[in-house]
Design a protein around this motif. Structure first.
Motif, PDB file in Angstrom:
ATOM      1  N   ALA A 230     -18.265 -18.687 -79.103  1.00 60.01           N
ATOM      2  CA  ALA A 230     -19.587 -19.167 -78.698  1.00 60.01           C
ATOM      3  C   ALA A 230     -20.023 -18.614 -77.353  1.00 60.01           C
ATOM      4  O   ALA A 230     -21.221 -18.380 -77.136  1.00 60.01           O
ATOM      5  CB  ALA A 230     -19.592 -20.695 -78.662  1.00 60.01           C
TER       6      ALA A 230
ATOM      7  N   ARG B 212     -12.899 -21.035 -80.241  1.00 59.92           N
ATOM      8  CA  ARG B 212     -14.307 -21.414 -80.310  1.00 59.92           C
ATOM      9  C   ARG B 212     -15.051 -21.078 -79.017  1.00 59.92           C
ATOM     10  O   ARG B 212     -16.167 -20.530 -79.075  1.00 59.92           O
ATOM     11  CB  ARG B 212     -14.470 -22.906 -80.638  1.00 59.92           C
ATOM     12  CG  ARG B 212     -15.932 -23.312 -80.792  1.00 59.92           C
ATOM     13  CD  ARG B 212     -16.069 -24.770 -81.192  1.00 59.92           C
ATOM     14  NE  ARG B 212     -15.603 -25.023 -82.543  1.00 59.92           N
ATOM     15  CZ  ARG B 212     -16.308 -24.793 -83.630  1.00 59.92           C
ATOM     16  NH1 ARG B 212     -17.520 -24.264 -83.538  1.00 59.92           N
ATOM     17  NH2 ARG B 212     -15.815 -25.076 -84.819  1.00 59.92           N
TER      18      ARG B 212
ATOM     19  N   ALA C 285     -25.454 -22.511 -83.496  1.00 60.44           N
ATOM     20  CA  ALA C 285     -25.512 -22.468 -82.036  1.00 60.44           C
ATOM     21  C   ALA C 285     -26.957 -22.497 -81.545  1.00 60.44           C
ATOM     22  O   ALA C 285     -27.299 -23.221 -80.604  1.00 60.44           O
ATOM     23  CB  ALA C 285     -24.795 -21.217 -81.518  1.00 60.44           C
TER      24      ALA C 285
ATOM     25  N   LEU D  92     -23.986 -29.722 -89.032  1.00 57.02           N
ATOM     26  CA  LEU D  92     -22.836 -28.860 -88.780  1.00 57.02           C
ATOM     27  C   LEU D  92     -22.209 -28.397 -90.087  1.00 57.02           C
ATOM     28  O   LEU D  92     -21.915 -27.202 -90.266  1.00 57.02           O
ATOM     29  CB  LEU D  92     -21.800 -29.602 -87.934  1.00 57.02           C
ATOM     30  CG  LEU D  92     -20.502 -28.827 -87.637  1.00 57.02           C
ATOM     31  CD1 LEU D  92     -20.793 -27.575 -86.834  1.00 57.02           C
ATOM     32  CD2 LEU D  92     -19.495 -29.711 -86.904  1.00 57.02           C
TER      33      LEU D  92
ATOM     34  N   GLY E 220     -22.795 -22.407 -75.972  1.00 59.95           N
ATOM     35  CA  GLY E 220     -22.893 -21.114 -76.625  1.00 59.95           C
ATOM     36  C   GLY E 220     -24.312 -20.791 -77.056  1.00 59.95           C
ATOM     37  O   GLY E 220     -24.755 -19.639 -76.970  1.00 59.95           O
ATOM     38  N   GLY E 221     -25.047 -21.801 -77.533  1.00 58.99           N
ATOM     39  CA  GLY E 221     -26.424 -21.583 -77.939  1.00 58.99           C
ATOM     40  C   GLY E 221     -27.299 -21.165 -76.781  1.00 58.99           C
ATOM     41  O   GLY E 221     -28.177 -20.299 -76.927  1.00 58.99           O
TER      42      GLY E 221
ATOM     43  N   GLU F 153     -20.971 -25.790 -78.851  1.00 55.80           N
ATOM     44  CA  GLU F 153     -22.022 -24.948 -79.409  1.00 55.80           C
ATOM     45  C   GLU F 153     -23.296 -25.006 -78.579  1.00 55.80           C
ATOM     46  O   GLU F 153     -24.082 -24.054 -78.576  1.00 55.80           O
ATOM     47  CB  GLU F 153     -22.316 -25.370 -80.854  1.00 55.80           C
ATOM     48  CG  GLU F 153     -21.173 -25.146 -81.827  1.00 55.80           C
ATOM     49  CD  GLU F 153     -20.908 -23.669 -82.090  1.00 55.80           C
ATOM     50  OE1 GLU F 153     -21.677 -22.816 -81.598  1.00 55.80           O
ATOM     51  OE2 GLU F 153     -19.921 -23.372 -82.787  1.00 55.80           O
TER      52      GLU F 153
ATOM     53  N   LEU G 107     -20.126 -29.731 -81.208  1.00 58.79           N
ATOM     54  CA  LEU G 107     -21.526 -29.477 -80.897  1.00 58.79           C
ATOM     55  C   LEU G 107     -21.757 -29.325 -79.399  1.00 58.79           C
ATOM     56  O   LEU G 107     -22.674 -28.602 -78.987  1.00 58.79           O
ATOM     57  CB  LEU G 107     -22.404 -30.587 -81.467  1.00 58.79           C
ATOM     58  CG  LEU G 107     -22.453 -30.653 -82.998  1.00 58.79           C
ATOM     59  CD1 LEU G 107     -23.409 -31.747 -83.448  1.00 58.79           C
ATOM     60  CD2 LEU G 107     -22.892 -29.320 -83.583  1.00 58.79           C
TER      61      LEU G 107
END
Length: 434
Positions: A275, A271, A151, A173, A33-34, A30, A27
């Motif tokens: 992301a 990953r 994300a 998740l 990436g978000g 992410e 997370l």
């Protein structure tokens, strides 16, 4: 000798420390990436509604690639078919690890997030169909509001500062990962117009060689990447959406046994690429929609396609996730963890209504890039995701103080051994409440 009464089975248990630590690491990646995903979408919207929108459209439509292999694709198509294959490769790795080596290898733990993911796809689809029942053409978009963008959802959590306890983080998740698997299954089955069996059968050869290589512990990129690229190209040529190849390649990587470490290594490598690059680039090309030309926003808000997407994301996801959770509790006679309540699940279900990456992809497949419906899909996905994010923010902020106390308890390590005390107590008393 006296015996204590049997503790009731708990829904949303805290889980084990190794799994909680792994989910926290995922997370964190992410979250970055978000942020990039949201930034890319904002930039796309600014370009598409600026005097330079012609340049944006030209860039998205710029074609490159070998025509002899039918891979002379636009940059937007390369992003949707090529870069998202990386995203789904990571999804495949994650799913296999969760169900073979993670806490979800226990069917009792897997039941709730899987049921919630299924409910969270059925309810939005039904709401969309109900709103668009009078237009057979519009029904092609029934699957658009069924996806959850992990994300984007985690980026919202980072902004509002909500310290979700580990049980809710794992639930979110896992729900999103299962959601992605269901979404790619829907894409493969319902959004394949013409199927060429020759390339599809040929794709089994590089897929098989890739699987054989990784199960023998091969890590050489100069061998694995060409095999993956050939498999992707053949799946693309077959008419099945090329991102399916990404999931299949992820499933091929071993999790258990002598070479099971490859799954973790590949996820650690790919990953950040997914992301930090693949998904934001796709968002840049997919999210650009003009709200000032051709009736733009007004026309979209009058279109049942847009309304069905917004209602599906905001209402359907909440109804589906909460309804499935209630049914699991009802039929298994389990109880929610003492630390959590239905208000927490309501906020999490609303957070699951943030659909972006896969929703935009399904919209393009359903209506075609550049069509009026495609523009309305983008407005619906963006508007529905924004509304779901606002509602989730309000709901989770109300419980943020409680969540912070739970998170603090889950990180307390008085003996300094690197394992939070709460996990050690639960290992000694596995039957206790969580």
């Amino acid at each position: 000798m006296s015996t204590s009464p049997k503790s009731p089975r708990r829904l949303l248990p805290r889980g084990t420390w190794p799994e909680a630590r792994r989910v926290a690491d995922v997370l964190r990646a992410e979250t970055v990436g978000g942020g990039l995903l949201v930034g890319a979408a904002v930039v796309a919207l600014l370009f598409a509604n600026s005097p330079w929108r012609g340049a944006y459209t030209g860039l998205a439509g710029f074609t490159l690639g070998p025509a002899a292999l039918h891979l002379d694709l636009s940059l937007a198509t390369w992003a949707a078919d090529g870069l998202l294959a990386i995203f789904f490769f990571v999804v495949g790795l994650e799913l296999k690890r969760e169900f073979l080596a993670g806490d979800l290898r226990d069917p009792r733990r897997a039941l709730l997030p899987v049921a919630a993911a299924v409910g969270g796809m059925i309810a939005p689809a039904l709401i969309y169909v109900a709103i668009n029942a009078g237009d057979p053409d519009a029904l092609a978009g029934w699957a658009i509001p069924t996806a959850t963008d992990i994300a984007f959802a985690v980026a919202v959590l980072a902004v509002i500062g909500s310290s979700l306890p580990s049980a809710l983080r794992m639930f979110l998740l896992t729900l999103a990962v299962v959601d992605d698997l269901l979404a790619i299954t829907i894409i493969a089955i319902f959004y394949t117009d013409e199927l060429s069996f020759g390339p599809l059968l040929l794709s089994l050869l590089p897929l098989g060689l890739f699987a054989l290589a990784v199960h023998r512990g091969v890590r050489a990129w100069w061998l694995l990447l060409p095999l993956a690229a050939v498999a992707w190209a053949l799946v693309h040529a077959s008419g099945v959406h090329a991102t399916v190849a990404g999931v299949l390649l992820g499933f091929a990587v071993p999790v258990l046994g002598r070479h099971g470490v490859l799954n973790e290594r590949f996820e650690h490598t790919w990953r950040p690429i997914s992301a930090g690059f693949a998904v934001p680039v796709f968002a840049f090309f997919a999210a650009g929609v003009s709200v000032v030309d051709g009736g733009g926003l007004g026309a979209a808000l009058r279109d049942p396609v847009t309304l069905g997407i917004v209602a599906g994301l905001v209402l359907g996801k909440t109804i589906g996730v909460l309804g499935a959770t209630w049914l699991v509790q009802r039929f298994t006679r389990a109880e929610l963890s003492e630390d959590l309540g239905w208000w927490d699940l309501l906020g999490l279900a609303q957070l699951a209504g943030i659909g972006f990456t896969v929703s935009l992809l399904v919209g393009e497949l359903a209506f075609g890039t550049g069509t009026p419906q495609d523009d309305h899909v983008k407005i619906g996905v963006l508007g529905g995701s924004l509304l779901a994010a606002v509602l989730a923010t309000v709901l989770l902020r109300i419980r943020n103080g409680h969540h912070r106390r739970l998170a603090a308890a889950e990180t307390r390590d008085d003996d300094g051994d690197g394992v939070p005390d709460v996990y050690q107590r639960e290992e000694r008393d596995p039957g206790g409440s969580r």
